[in-house]
Design an enzyme around this catalytic site. Structure first.
Site, PDB file in Angstrom:
ATOM      1  N   THR A   1      87.144  38.187 -31.608  1.00  0.00           N
ATOM      2  CA  THR A   1      88.394  38.873 -31.243  1.00  0.00           C
ATOM      3  C   THR A   1      88.538  40.198 -31.984  1.00  0.00           C
ATOM      4  OG1 THR A   1      89.430  36.735 -30.866  1.00  0.00           O
ATOM      5  CG2 THR A   1      90.915  38.587 -31.196  1.00  0.00           C
TER       6      THR A   1
ATOM      7  N   GLY B   1      88.937  33.551 -38.635  1.00  0.00           N
ATOM      8  CA  GLY B   1      89.351  32.726 -39.759  1.00  0.00           C
ATOM      9  C   GLY B   1      88.390  32.868 -40.932  1.00  0.00           C
TER      10      GLY B   1
ATOM     11  N   GLU C   1      91.214  30.114 -29.584  1.00  0.00           N
ATOM     12  CA  GLU C   1      90.222  29.454 -28.740  1.00  0.00           C
ATOM     13  C   GLU C   1      90.588  29.561 -27.260  1.00  0.00           C
ATOM     14  OE1 GLU C   1      87.544  28.227 -31.102  1.00  0.00           O
ATOM     15  OE2 GLU C   1      87.141  29.407 -29.314  1.00  0.00           O
TER      16      GLU C   1
HETATM   17  C1  LIG Z   1      88.078  24.724 -36.653  1.00  0.00           C
HETATM   18  C2  LIG Z   1      88.110  25.938 -35.858  1.00  0.00           C
HETATM   19  C3  LIG Z   1      89.518  26.586 -35.736  1.00  0.00           C
HETATM   20  C4  LIG Z   1      89.551  27.469 -34.503  1.00  0.00           C
HETATM   21  C5  LIG Z   1      89.569  28.968 -34.824  1.00  0.00           C
HETATM   22  C6  LIG Z   1      89.827  29.787 -33.562  1.00  0.00           C
HETATM   23  C7  LIG Z   1      88.535  30.440 -33.063  1.00  0.00           C
HETATM   24  C8  LIG Z   1      88.780  31.433 -31.944  1.00  0.00           C
HETATM   25  O1  LIG Z   1      89.876  31.657 -31.490  1.00  0.00           O
HETATM   26  S1  LIG Z   1      87.332  32.136 -31.394  1.00  0.00           S
HETATM   27  C9  LIG Z   1      87.834  33.235 -30.125  1.00  0.00           C
HETATM   28  C10 LIG Z   1      88.362  32.502 -28.923  1.00  0.00           C
HETATM   29  N1  LIG Z   1      88.462  33.431 -27.835  1.00  0.00           N
HETATM   30  C11 LIG Z   1      88.584  33.001 -26.568  1.00  0.00           C
HETATM   31  O2  LIG Z   1      88.695  31.819 -26.284  1.00  0.00           O
HETATM   32  C12 LIG Z   1      88.545  34.080 -25.541  1.00  0.00           C
HETATM   33  C13 LIG Z   1      89.093  33.570 -24.221  1.00  0.00           C
HETATM   34  N2  LIG Z   1      88.461  34.291 -23.119  1.00  0.00           N
HETATM   35  C14 LIG Z   1      87.327  33.779 -22.524  1.00  0.00           C
HETATM   36  O3  LIG Z   1      86.803  32.752 -22.852  1.00  0.00           O
HETATM   37  C15 LIG Z   1      86.748  34.584 -21.382  1.00  0.00           C
HETATM   38  O4  LIG Z   1      87.109  35.934 -21.493  1.00  0.00           O
HETATM   39  C16 LIG Z   1      87.294  34.070 -20.001  1.00  0.00           C
HETATM   40  C17 LIG Z   1      86.776  32.648 -19.796  1.00  0.00           C
HETATM   41  C18 LIG Z   1      88.802  34.080 -19.969  1.00  0.00           C
HETATM   42  C19 LIG Z   1      86.770  34.972 -18.934  1.00  0.00           C
HETATM   43  O5  LIG Z   1      85.412  35.145 -19.225  1.00  0.00           O
HETATM   44  P1  LIG Z   1      84.584  36.206 -18.362  1.00  0.00           P
HETATM   45  O6  LIG Z   1      83.342  36.512 -19.090  1.00  0.00           O
HETATM   46  O7  LIG Z   1      85.469  37.326 -17.982  1.00  0.00           O
HETATM   47  O8  LIG Z   1      84.180  35.305 -17.148  1.00  0.00           O
HETATM   48  P2  LIG Z   1      84.748  35.403 -15.680  1.00  0.00           P
HETATM   49  O9  LIG Z   1      84.192  36.655 -15.105  1.00  0.00           O
HETATM   50  O10 LIG Z   1      86.231  35.207 -15.699  1.00  0.00           O
HETATM   51  O11 LIG Z   1      84.076  34.104 -15.067  1.00  0.00           O
HETATM   52  C20 LIG Z   1      82.687  34.173 -14.657  1.00  0.00           C
HETATM   53  C21 LIG Z   1      82.146  32.806 -14.716  1.00  0.00           C
HETATM   54  O12 LIG Z   1      81.955  32.461 -16.080  1.00  0.00           O
HETATM   55  C22 LIG Z   1      82.419  31.139 -16.296  1.00  0.00           C
HETATM   56  N3  LIG Z   1      82.771  30.995 -17.702  1.00  0.00           N
HETATM   57  C23 LIG Z   1      83.661  31.705 -18.394  1.00  0.00           C
HETATM   58  N4  LIG Z   1      83.706  31.251 -19.668  1.00  0.00           N
HETATM   59  C24 LIG Z   1      82.813  30.230 -19.748  1.00  0.00           C
HETATM   60  C25 LIG Z   1      82.406  29.342 -20.804  1.00  0.00           C
HETATM   61  N5  LIG Z   1      82.952  29.368 -22.038  1.00  0.00           N
HETATM   62  N6  LIG Z   1      81.453  28.426 -20.537  1.00  0.00           N
HETATM   63  C26 LIG Z   1      80.917  28.342 -19.303  1.00  0.00           C
HETATM   64  N7  LIG Z   1      81.267  29.130 -18.255  1.00  0.00           N
HETATM   65  C27 LIG Z   1      82.212  30.064 -18.491  1.00  0.00           C
HETATM   66  C28 LIG Z   1      83.624  31.055 -15.382  1.00  0.00           C
HETATM   67  O13 LIG Z   1      83.943  29.684 -15.154  1.00  0.00           O
HETATM   68  C29 LIG Z   1      83.076  31.713 -14.145  1.00  0.00           C
HETATM   69  O14 LIG Z   1      82.270  30.760 -13.513  1.00  0.00           O
HETATM   70  P3  LIG Z   1      82.289  30.704 -11.892  1.00  0.00           P
HETATM   71  O15 LIG Z   1      81.803  32.062 -11.453  1.00  0.00           O
HETATM   72  O16 LIG Z   1      81.359  29.560 -11.585  1.00  0.00           O
HETATM   73  O17 LIG Z   1      83.738  30.435 -11.508  1.00  0.00           O
HETATM   74  C1  LIG Z   2      95.486  31.279 -36.123  1.00  0.00           C
HETATM   75  C2  LIG Z   2      94.460  32.017 -35.310  1.00  0.00           C
HETATM   76  C3  LIG Z   2      93.111  31.892 -35.626  1.00  0.00           C
HETATM   77  C4  LIG Z   2      92.149  32.597 -34.901  1.00  0.00           C
HETATM   78  N1  LIG Z   2      90.829  32.507 -35.268  1.00  0.00           N
HETATM   79  C5  LIG Z   2      89.910  33.262 -34.604  1.00  0.00           C
HETATM   80  C6  LIG Z   2      88.537  33.236 -35.015  1.00  0.00           C
HETATM   81  O1  LIG Z   2      88.173  32.523 -35.946  1.00  0.00           O
HETATM   82  N2  LIG Z   2      87.644  34.032 -34.350  1.00  0.00           N
HETATM   83  C7  LIG Z   2      88.028  34.840 -33.303  1.00  0.00           C
HETATM   84  O2  LIG Z   2      87.170  35.541 -32.757  1.00  0.00           O
HETATM   85  N3  LIG Z   2      89.321  34.859 -32.875  1.00  0.00           N
HETATM   86  C8  LIG Z   2      90.259  34.101 -33.506  1.00  0.00           C
HETATM   87  N4  LIG Z   2      91.568  34.126 -33.094  1.00  0.00           N
HETATM   88  C9  LIG Z   2      91.957  35.013 -31.988  1.00  0.00           C
HETATM   89  C10 LIG Z   2      92.273  34.210 -30.733  1.00  0.00           C
HETATM   90  O3  LIG Z   2      91.118  33.640 -30.213  1.00  0.00           O
HETATM   91  C11 LIG Z   2      92.933  35.173 -29.719  1.00  0.00           C
HETATM   92  O4  LIG Z   2      94.184  35.558 -30.234  1.00  0.00           O
HETATM   93  C12 LIG Z   2      93.117  34.448 -28.378  1.00  0.00           C
HETATM   94  O5  LIG Z   2      91.866  34.358 -27.743  1.00  0.00           O
HETATM   95  C13 LIG Z   2      94.136  35.172 -27.457  1.00  0.00           C
HETATM   96  O6  LIG Z   2      93.714  36.484 -27.211  1.00  0.00           O
HETATM   97  P1  LIG Z   2      94.758  37.691 -27.456  1.00  0.00           P
HETATM   98  O7  LIG Z   2      95.277  37.564 -28.829  1.00  0.00           O
HETATM   99  O8  LIG Z   2      94.070  38.926 -27.030  1.00  0.00           O
HETATM  100  O9  LIG Z   2      95.962  37.386 -26.462  1.00  0.00           O
HETATM  101  P2  LIG Z   2      96.298  38.172 -25.108  1.00  0.00           P
HETATM  102  O10 LIG Z   2      95.271  37.847 -24.097  1.00  0.00           O
HETATM  103  O11 LIG Z   2      96.578  39.586 -25.430  1.00  0.00           O
HETATM  104  O12 LIG Z   2      97.645  37.391 -24.694  1.00  0.00           O
HETATM  105  C14 LIG Z   2      98.881  38.057 -24.576  1.00  0.00           C
HETATM  106  C15 LIG Z   2      99.535  37.597 -23.256  1.00  0.00           C
HETATM  107  O13 LIG Z   2      98.750  38.119 -22.171  1.00  0.00           O
HETATM  108  C16 LIG Z   2      98.528  37.085 -21.193  1.00  0.00           C
HETATM  109  N5  LIG Z   2      97.238  37.336 -20.497  1.00  0.00           N
HETATM  110  C17 LIG Z   2      96.133  37.871 -21.018  1.00  0.00           C
HETATM  111  N6  LIG Z   2      95.134  37.900 -20.099  1.00  0.00           N
HETATM  112  C18 LIG Z   2      95.639  37.366 -18.964  1.00  0.00           C
HETATM  113  C19 LIG Z   2      95.118  37.093 -17.659  1.00  0.00           C
HETATM  114  N7  LIG Z   2      93.860  37.408 -17.314  1.00  0.00           N
HETATM  115  N8  LIG Z   2      95.930  36.496 -16.744  1.00  0.00           N
HETATM  116  C20 LIG Z   2      97.198  36.157 -17.077  1.00  0.00           C
HETATM  117  N9  LIG Z   2      97.776  36.393 -18.291  1.00  0.00           N
HETATM  118  C21 LIG Z   2      96.988  36.974 -19.211  1.00  0.00           C
HETATM  119  C22 LIG Z   2      98.432  35.814 -22.022  1.00  0.00           C
HETATM  120  O14 LIG Z   2      98.721  34.677 -21.208  1.00  0.00           O
HETATM  121  C23 LIG Z   2      99.511  36.048 -23.083  1.00  0.00           C
HETATM  122  O15 LIG Z   2     100.763  35.604 -22.583  1.00  0.00           O
HETATM  123  C24 LIG Z   2      92.549  33.416 -33.806  1.00  0.00           C
HETATM  124  C25 LIG Z   2      93.905  33.531 -33.467  1.00  0.00           C
HETATM  125  C26 LIG Z   2      94.864  32.826 -34.202  1.00  0.00           C
HETATM  126  C27 LIG Z   2      96.318  32.939 -33.800  1.00  0.00           C
END
Ligand SMILES: CCCCCCCC(=O)SCCNC(=O)CCNC(=O)[C@H](O)C(C)(C)COP(=O)(O)OP(=O)(O)OC[C@H]1O[C@@H](n2cnc3c(N)ncnc32)[C@H](O)[C@@H]1OP(=O)(O)O
Ligand SMILES: Cc1cc2nc3c(=O)[nH]c(=O)nc-3n(C[C@H](O)[C@H](O)[C@H](O)COP(=O)(O)OP(=O)(O)OC[C@H]3O[C@@H](n4cnc5c(N)ncnc54)[C@H](O)[C@@H]3O)c2cc1C
Length: 603
Positions: free
Chosen positions: A140, A179, A421
């Site tokens: 992120t 994190g 996530e």
């Molecule tokens: C203990 C630990 C504590 C936790 C700490 C927190 C850690 C974090 O927060 S880490 C960061 C987390 N960040 C996220 O989760 C980001 C969320 N966003 C995403 O995952 C992607 O941008 C997403 C899925 C919304 C869109 O992905 P994008 O590359 O644009 O794919 P998109 O073009 O929409 O889709 C293309 C294809 O990819 C597939 N795809 C997307 N993501 C995935 C995936 N993770 N796995 C498999 N397929 C996937 C879609 O299903 C789609 O498949 P199909 O064509 O068959 O329908």
């Molecule tokens: C406590 C904490 C720990 C974290 N740890 C990690 C980590 O270890 N590693 C890491 O990489 N990241 C980490 N993150 C980041 C986290 O993964 C992101 O904040 C999360 O993926 C959401 O993305 P964003 O913040 O850009 O939210 P945004 O996407 O900007 O969300 C803002 C608003 O926009 C809306 N929105 C965005 N896109 C769309 C769409 N396509 N359609 C409809 N609505 C949409 C959402 O629904 C939401 O209401 C952490 C976050 C927190 C709060």
């Protein structure tokens, strides 16, 4: 021991230990869990009485101490620190704090084991497993979290040196939130846009060293720090990171699937989304995490509601608040939801492990399906659990607003899971594409002349609603199927069936509009559902305390004055208040500093 709780336990119609064993997967699993947990509960370093009176810096310091103690304990007990080692999961699962090991093991190491070549795994996994390096997962950025493909950090291949140059080209490309990035980690798996021969090939993962292994100072080109105070997660140094042309060897790109040859040629993966695997694992883990958090809050609120007597319903008779139907309607559906989510969490872990081994052997076709269901369930369970935990807290009345309640810390730790996530709305939209009725809506919008993106956006609300309904349907079905498969004595099965029926009927009642709108149910049928709920609440009432006892949470894990096993709430509350730092002296120094002058002044 509170008399009320003693009576509740005496009145139970089933064997509590049998339910504990059933939820744990058998008596042997319970024995192993308790044996492992006793290691933590008997180590003073894991528990500080004054934990909730510490400053942010002291809390972070404490979390690193716990991190060190955990690693020492695992080495001493020969427990391998891997996210797929049940003993490790049991051990880390009874530490109620977020500590660095979660990201180090759950995302940094798992990214390398899932997406690294054999050689890369041979080099990095032993270093990570033996904590010779501390890693995190930095994806992120300040301006992008959801839209992974929009991340701006670059990794440009320099053929002459066979190196990648990592750079944060703009302020918005600053890595933000990872994190344990700010102060703890000395390495990270970094998501960056890969460039070679001036062409961009999208997001790939790179191992980058951030700090010197000798003095932990940031390496040249690395600007790094903590992002400041947050709503909760106060043990976690979520950090920021800027990279100013940091060079890493070509071999630091995770190349099990996509590759860049020494000459700079890009070899694509069979499925680009395999790069997202670390996120999928944590989404799966968060389903079970939500169940445990809601079970903890239900335990506290139901025990307290059995101890708390309030309002005379007959002369001299103050009933337990748990006897009020409104209190039962607040709490018993949360208890049922916690059980339902626990079974969904088990299903998700089993499904992940099955598909994960297929993916590891190169079969990627189930990847998208796993992504869809894990995204939807992560969103649905974290949304529902956070809302349910707050219902439990409010059901504790005034003492529910004191930190002595303990539900606050559960809530603050689960709350970010609706965002991290994968922001939940966006996650729902990953499962919605599989729901027929929504597709018809999309087709209708397309026929009206809208393009795909516009139609998708316009149908967004229905897509999210469809995804929620799909997840809810799945959880009810999985709950009933899981109960069918379990061996239980008739007395236990009767209790578990009442709770499962309550969960199903409550879900219909909560979404009555959908059932009416779809013509699936009539008003009369919905009235039958309400009557059934009332009957089920009274059935569950007798065993509610025994069911939460069966979750078998140690007091040291719950950290709750209201929800302690012995129910001695009022003495504990009074002693807890007296121990507050504010009560250290009879008269607080602010009196002499300010109040005394006020009293003397001629205002
Ligand atoms: C203990 C630990 C504590 C936790 C700490 C927190 C850690 C974090 O927060 S880490 C960061 C987390 N960040 C996220 O989760 C980001 C969320 N966003 C995403 O995952 C992607 O941008 C997403 C899925 C919304 C869109 O992905 P994008 O590359 O644009 O794919 P998109 O073009 O929409 O889709 C293309 C294809 O990819 C597939 N795809 C997307 N993501 C995935 C995936 N993770 N796995 C498999 N397929 C996937 C879609 O299903 C789609 O498949 P199909 O064509 O068959 O329908
Ligand atoms: C406590 C904490 C720990 C974290 N740890 C990690 C980590 O270890 N590693 C890491 O990489 N990241 C980490 N993150 C980041 C986290 O993964 C992101 O904040 C999360 O993926 C959401 O993305 P964003 O913040 O850009 O939210 P945004 O996407 O900007 O969300 C803002 C608003 O926009 C809306 N929105 C965005 N896109 C769309 C769409 N396509 N359609 C409809 N609505 C949409 C959402 O629904 C939401 O209401 C952490 C976050 C927190 C709060």
């Amino acid at each position: 021991m509170s008399e009320s709780l003693q009576t509740e336990r005496k009145n139970a119609t089933f064997n509590i230990k049998e339910l504990t064993d059933t939820l744990n997967g058998g008596p042997e699993e319970t024995r192993k869990r308790k044996q492992i947990e006793s290691l933590v509960f008997n180590t003073p370093a894991f528990h500080r009485q004054d934990r909730f009176q510490l400053s942010r810096e002291e809390i972070y310091d404490y979390s690193i101490k716990v991190y060190g103690e955990l690693i020492k304990l695992c080495k001493k007990e020969n427990i391998e620190i891997r996210y797929d080692n049940p003993d490790y999961v049991r051990l880390v699962g009874c530490i109620p704090e977020e500590i660095p090991v979660g990201l180090h093991v759950g995302m940094f190491s798992s990214s390398i084991s899932d997406q690294g070549t054999e050689e890369q795994q041979k080099k990095w996994i032993p270093l990570a497993r033996n904590f010779k390096i501390f890693g995190t997962y930095a994806q992120t950025e300040l301006a992008h979290g959801t839209f992974v493909r929009g991340l701006e950090t670059t990794a440009t291949y320099d053929e002459s040196k066979q190196e990648f140059i990592l750079n944060s080209p703009t302020i918005t490309s600053t890595k933000w939130w990872p994190g344990f990035l700010g102060r703890t980690s000395n390495h990270a798996v970094i998501a960056a846009q890969l460039y070679t021969k001036s062409k961009c090939y999208g997001i790939h993962m790179f191992i980058v060293q951030l700090r010197d292994l000798k003095d932990h100072k940031p390496l040249p080109g690395v600007t790094i720090g903590d992002i400041g105070d947050k709503f909760g997660f106060d043990t976690v140094d979520n950090g920021f990171l800027r990279l100013d042309n940091v060079h890493i060897p070509r071999e630091n790109m995770l190349m099990k699937y996509a590759k860049v040859t020494p000459e700079g040629k890009y070899l694509p993966p069979t499925n680009a989304k395999v790069a997202y695997s670390a996120m999928t694992l944590i989404r799966v883990v968060l389903v079970r995490g939500s169940a445990k958090a809601l079970a903890s809050a239900s335990t506290i609120a139901i025990r307290y509601s059995a101890v708390r007597h309030q309002t005379e319903t007959a002369p001299g008779k103050e009933p337990q608040v748990l006897d009020y139907v409104t209190q039962q309607y607040k709490l018993f559906p949360q208890l049922a939801t916690a059980l339902a989510f626990g079974f969904a969490g088990n299903y998700m872990i089993d499904t992940f492990n099955k598909i994960h081994s297929e993916i590891s052997s190169g079969q990627l076709d189930a990847l998208s399906e796993l992504h869809g269901i894990s995204s939807g369930l992560k969103a649905y369970t974290t949304d529902t659990a956070t809302a349910g935990i707050e219902v439990c807290r409010r059901a504790c009345g005034g003492h529910g607003y004191s930190n002595a309640c303990g539900i606050q810390h559960i809530y603050a730790n689960v709350l970010p899971c609706v965002t991290l996530e994968g922001e939940n709305t966006v996650m729902y939209l990953q499962a919605a594409s599989k729901v027929i009725s929504t597709i018809k809506r999309l087709e209708q919008l397309r026929r009206s002349g809208m393009d795909q993106d516009e139609a998708w956006n316009t149908a967004g609300i229905e897509l999210v609603q469809a995804a929620k309904a799909h997840c809810h349907y799945f959880i009810v079905k999985n709950y009933l199927r899981s109960l069918e498969k379990l061996n239980m004595t008739p007395s236990l099965r009767k209790v578990m069936n009442s709770i499962a029926l309550l969960y199903g009927n409550y879900g219909i009642d909560e979404n009555a509009g959908d059932f009416l709108e779809s013509g699936f149910m009539t008003g009369e049928q919905l009235n039958l559902v309400k009557a059934k709920i009332l009957q089920l609440l009274s059935e569950v009432r007798r065993n509610a305390v025994a069911v939460v006892d069966a979750f078998d949470f140690d007091d040291k894990y719950l950290r709750s004055i209201l929800g302690a096993y012995d129910g001695d709430v009022y003495n504990r509350l009074y002693n807890w208040a007296k121990s507050s730092p504010l009560n250290k002296t009879e008269v607080h120094s602010s009196y002499t500093e300010y109040l005394q002058q006020l009293l003397k002044s001629k205002l």
